[in-house]
Motif scaffolding. Structure first.
Motif, PDB file in Angstrom:
ATOM      1  N   GLY A  34      92.285 -75.481  30.781  1.00  0.00           N
ATOM      2  CA  GLY A  34      93.201 -75.222  31.891  1.00  0.00           C
ATOM      3  C   GLY A  34      93.344 -76.498  32.710  1.00  0.00           C
ATOM      4  N   CYS A  35      94.109 -76.395  33.783  1.00  0.00           N
ATOM      5  CA  CYS A  35      94.347 -77.591  34.598  1.00  0.00           C
ATOM      6  C   CYS A  35      93.032 -78.100  35.214  1.00  0.00           C
ATOM      7  N   GLY A  36      92.758 -79.378  35.016  1.00  0.00           N
ATOM      8  CA  GLY A  36      91.530 -79.981  35.527  1.00  0.00           C
ATOM      9  C   GLY A  36      91.527 -80.104  37.043  1.00  0.00           C
ATOM     10  N   ALA A  37      92.702 -79.946  37.678  1.00  0.00           N
ATOM     11  CA  ALA A  37      92.768 -80.088  39.137  1.00  0.00           C
ATOM     12  C   ALA A  37      92.771 -78.738  39.846  1.00  0.00           C
ATOM     13  N   CYS A  38      93.553 -77.754  39.323  1.00  0.00           N
ATOM     14  CA  CYS A  38      93.667 -76.476  40.046  1.00  0.00           C
ATOM     15  C   CYS A  38      93.157 -75.284  39.244  1.00  0.00           C
ATOM     16  N   GLY A  39      92.843 -75.478  37.966  1.00  0.00           N
ATOM     17  CA  GLY A  39      92.298 -74.374  37.169  1.00  0.00           C
ATOM     18  C   GLY A  39      93.342 -73.487  36.509  1.00  0.00           C
ATOM     19  N   ILE A  83      96.426 -81.486  32.882  1.00  0.00           N
ATOM     20  CA  ILE A  83      96.896 -81.375  34.260  1.00  0.00           C
ATOM     21  C   ILE A  83      98.232 -80.635  34.234  1.00  0.00           C
ATOM     22  N   CYS A  84      98.370 -79.644  35.124  1.00  0.00           N
ATOM     23  CA  CYS A  84      99.611 -78.862  35.132  1.00  0.00           C
ATOM     24  C   CYS A  84     100.720 -79.637  35.854  1.00  0.00           C
ATOM     25  N   ASP A  85     101.919 -79.121  35.700  1.00  0.00           N
ATOM     26  CA  ASP A  85     103.098 -79.797  36.219  1.00  0.00           C
ATOM     27  C   ASP A  85     103.019 -80.061  37.723  1.00  0.00           C
ATOM     28  N   SER A  86     102.576 -79.053  38.471  1.00  0.00           N
ATOM     29  CA  SER A  86     102.590 -79.244  39.927  1.00  0.00           C
ATOM     30  C   SER A  86     101.482 -80.190  40.393  1.00  0.00           C
ATOM     31  N   CYS A  87     100.350 -80.217  39.683  1.00  0.00           N
ATOM     32  CA  CYS A  87      99.268 -81.131  40.097  1.00  0.00           C
ATOM     33  C   CYS A  87      99.570 -82.587  39.713  1.00  0.00           C
ATOM     34  N   ARG A  88     100.368 -82.749  38.667  1.00  0.00           N
ATOM     35  CA  ARG A  88     100.646 -84.106  38.188  1.00  0.00           C
ATOM     36  C   ARG A  88     101.257 -84.981  39.285  1.00  0.00           C
TER      37      ARG A  88
END
Ligand SMILES: [Zn+2]
Length: 254
Positions: free
Chosen positions: A155-160, A177-182
């Motif tokens: 899953g996203c390493g920043a937000c899960g 990393i997901c789109d919004s965290c990128r």
């Protein structure tokens, strides 16, 4: 000093000629990790010993163990030399694998694991004729895992977040990393399609001996290959310019 005989099974990953007739070979072994073996007069000889000590052969060696290891005898266990050197792409790739293995095999325990990974890669190419690009990517990512750089791909390493239509892979810490965290997390990114993500997860999480048992499309292979290569070289902090440069001069992935 009295010389003792030792018996080891080893894969020849490097040859260095010196003098008029002599040669050092570098072996990855189950018993001793990575070792250098002096082969006196080998370049004057023909026949069994020369074949068994050629690059990419997996052989049973009898060595004199004194101040340094010296070749006494060698018998082939599994022959890879003719199959690998008979195909320029296999040969270029295996030189690169051997280069990486030589650099990475510092600890004895790690050297044994690397030996098994290299043997399986040779087998995947020479015996199973698997896609060279896929074998390269799998070798790179598994080697990275083996050296302690396992990517985190669940899953996203920043937000899960576990659902995203547009994942990126962050080179520096091997995270998705997901789109919004990128937008807010800095670093070197690679876009990851669903098929590339599927292949990355397969390679990173499958059991040993299964890492080369997959196939991908040409397009997926290119993207996957780029990510795995950059990821490994970044974390090993090496370039392998000679061997990897040779491979890319023949088979450019861009
Ligand atoms: Zn996120």
């Amino acid at each position: 000093m009295a010389q003792q005989h030792v018996a080891v099974k080893g894969l020849v990953i490097r040859q260095t000629d010196f003098g008029d007739h002599d040669r050092y070979i570098t072996l990855l072994t189950e018993e001793l990790g990575k070792i250098e073996v002096l082969c006196r007069g080998i370049r004057r000889k023909r026949g069994r010993l020369v074949t068994a000590t050629s690059l990419f052969q997996y052989s049973e060696f009898t060595l004199f163990a004194g101040r340094q290891y010296q070749l006494n005898d060698a018998v082939i266990d599994t022959a890879f030399w003719s199959g690998i050197t008979g195909n320029i792409e296999y040969y270029a790739l295996c030189c690169y694998f051997a280069d990486l293995a030589n650099i990475a095999a510092v600890e004895e325990q790690t050297a044994k694991q690397i030996l098994r990974l290299v043997l399986r890669a040779l087998y995947a190419l020479d015996r199973q004729h698997r896609q060279p690009q896929a074998v390269k990517a799998a070798f790179e990512l598994r080697l990275a895992c083996l050296l302690g750089f396992q990517p985190e791909l669940n899953g996203c390493g920043a937000c899960g977040e576990t659902e995203c239509g547009n994942w990126s892979f962050l080179l520096e810490n091997g995270a998705l990393i997901c789109d919004s965290c990128r937008k807010r997390v800095g670093g070197t990114y690679f876009s990851v399609s669903q098929s590339v993500l599927h292949a990355l997860r397969y390679i990173a999480y499958c059991p040993d001996k299964k890492e080369f048992s997959f196939a991908v499309s040409e397009q997926t292979a290119k993207q996957l290959g780029k990510i795995c290569e950059k990821y490994l070289l970044y974390h090993m902090d090496v370039q392998c310019q000679e061997t990897l440069g040779f491979y890319h001069s023949l088979f450019d992935m861009t």
